[in-house]
Design a protein around this motif. Structure first.
Motif, PDB file in Angstrom:
ATOM      1  N   ASN A  46       0.840  -1.201   0.000  1.00  0.00           N
ATOM      2  CA  ASN A  46       0.000   0.000   0.000  1.00  0.00           C
ATOM      3  C   ASN A  46       0.870   1.244   0.000  1.00  0.00           C
ATOM      4  O   ASN A  46       1.758   1.390   0.836  1.00  0.00           O
ATOM      5  N   LEU A  47       0.609   2.128  -0.935  1.00  0.00           N
ATOM      6  CA  LEU A  47       1.306   3.403  -1.005  1.00  0.00           C
ATOM      7  C   LEU A  47       0.250   4.502  -0.867  1.00  0.00           C
ATOM      8  O   LEU A  47      -0.617   4.650  -1.731  1.00  0.00           O
ATOM      9  N   TYR A  48       0.285   5.207   0.243  1.00  0.00           N
ATOM     10  CA  TYR A  48      -0.678   6.282   0.510  1.00  0.00           C
ATOM     11  C   TYR A  48      -0.050   7.594   0.063  1.00  0.00           C
ATOM     12  O   TYR A  48       0.870   8.094   0.710  1.00  0.00           O
ATOM     13  N   LEU A  49      -0.532   8.148  -1.040  1.00  0.00           N
ATOM     14  CA  LEU A  49       0.018   9.362  -1.641  1.00  0.00           C
ATOM     15  C   LEU A  49      -0.861  10.557  -1.286  1.00  0.00           C
ATOM     16  O   LEU A  49      -2.077  10.504  -1.443  1.00  0.00           O
ATOM     17  N   TYR A  50      -0.234  11.635  -0.808  1.00  0.00           N
ATOM     18  CA  TYR A  50      -0.948  12.856  -0.411  1.00  0.00           C
ATOM     19  C   TYR A  50      -0.148  14.041  -0.929  1.00  0.00           C
ATOM     20  O   TYR A  50       1.084  14.005  -0.963  1.00  0.00           O
ATOM     21  N   SER A  51      -0.834  15.091  -1.340  1.00  0.00           N
ATOM     22  CA  SER A  51      -0.130  16.281  -1.801  1.00  0.00           C
ATOM     23  C   SER A  51      -0.803  17.534  -1.271  1.00  0.00           C
ATOM     24  O   SER A  51      -2.030  17.592  -1.151  1.00  0.00           O
ATOM     25  N   VAL A  52       0.013  18.526  -0.957  1.00  0.00           N
ATOM     26  CA  VAL A  52      -0.477  19.819  -0.487  1.00  0.00           C
ATOM     27  C   VAL A  52       0.266  20.904  -1.247  1.00  0.00           C
ATOM     28  O   VAL A  52       1.455  20.786  -1.524  1.00  0.00           O
ATOM     29  N   GLY A  53      -0.454  21.951  -1.628  1.00  0.00           N
ATOM     30  CA  GLY A  53       0.190  23.023  -2.371  1.00  0.00           C
ATOM     31  C   GLY A  53      -0.776  24.046  -2.916  1.00  0.00           C
ATOM     32  O   GLY A  53      -1.838  24.280  -2.355  1.00  0.00           O
ATOM     33  N   SER A  54      -0.395  24.605  -4.044  1.00  0.00           N
ATOM     34  CA  SER A  54      -1.145  25.733  -4.607  1.00  0.00           C
ATOM     35  C   SER A  54      -2.067  25.280  -5.740  1.00  0.00           C
ATOM     36  O   SER A  54      -2.477  24.132  -5.812  1.00  0.00           O
ATOM     37  N   SER A  55      -2.373  26.200  -6.635  1.00  0.00           N
ATOM     38  CA  SER A  55      -3.367  25.974  -7.676  1.00  0.00           C
ATOM     39  C   SER A  55      -3.041  24.812  -8.601  1.00  0.00           C
ATOM     40  O   SER A  55      -3.939  24.262  -9.244  1.00  0.00           O
ATOM     41  N   ASN A  56      -1.776  24.393  -8.658  1.00  0.00           N
ATOM     42  CA  ASN A  56      -1.440  23.271  -9.542  1.00  0.00           C
ATOM     43  C   ASN A  56      -2.171  21.994  -9.129  1.00  0.00           C
ATOM     44  O   ASN A  56      -2.402  21.123  -9.952  1.00  0.00           O
ATOM     45  N   LEU A  57      -2.561  21.871  -7.867  1.00  0.00           N
ATOM     46  CA  LEU A  57      -3.321  20.704  -7.415  1.00  0.00           C
ATOM     47  C   LEU A  57      -4.811  20.854  -7.678  1.00  0.00           C
ATOM     48  O   LEU A  57      -5.542  19.876  -7.756  1.00  0.00           O
TER      49      LEU A  57
END
Length: 169
Positions: free
Chosen positions: A36-47
């Motif tokens: 299991n690979l739990y991928l999370y991202s935080v950031g600006s408008s690119n997300l």
């Protein structure tokens, strides 16, 4: 208008695994390809407006990783972009869900602190000898903290890979 998460494209495709001649397996990897690979991202408008994180999800799934959704609790978290362009390969990854927290106009300082308590009377905080404006939003124009860094950290802590992005689309 581009891809809409609530619409089904005509030709949704399953994620085809890479063939054995298309990758090299790393010995003693922290996360094995069947894990299991739990991928999370935080950031600006690119997300918010782009699908690059979904493309990354697609390639990781092709390598054999199971990609369960990170159970985010921070307000404004989402599992798909609001709207983005449709690419030739969108049928492969547009149905994939990847947890993200993105805000239009965010800079890295906008999600690095919980409040303005360490700001001086001129409205700046000292970060390793550099004056950084105590404000949020595009160009540090002002506003209140909507989301605290502690809440983001709690969600990121539920992942085993967190990607932080601050470029604008």
């Amino acid at each position: 208008r581009g891809w809409q998460h609530d619409r089904t494209p005509i030709c949704v495709q399953s994620t085809p695994p890479f063939g054995p001649d298309e990758y090299k397996e790393q010995r003693n990897a922290a996360i094995t390809p069947s894990g299991n690979l739990y991928l999370y991202s935080v950031g600006s408008s690119n997300l918010v407006w782009m699908n690059w994180i979904d493309q990354l999800h697609f390639y990781l799934a092709r390598l054999g990783y199971k990609m369960p959704l990170v159970p985010a609790r921070t307000i404004l978290s989402r599992s798909s972009p609001r709207s983005c362009t449709t690419c030739d390969d969108s049928a492969y990854f547009s149905q994939l869900r990847t947890t993200r927290l993105g805000m239009v106009g965010w800079n890295s300082w906008d999600f690095a602190y919980n409040n303005f308590s360490d700001c001086d009377s001129a409205g700046f905080r000292d970060v390793s000898g550099h004056k950084v404006k105590c404000s949020v939003g595009p160009g540090c124009i002002g506003g209140q903290f909507l989301i605290q860094a502690a809440d983001i950290a709690r969600d990121a802590g539920r992942s085993n890979i967190t990607v932080i992005t601050t470029w604008y689309n």
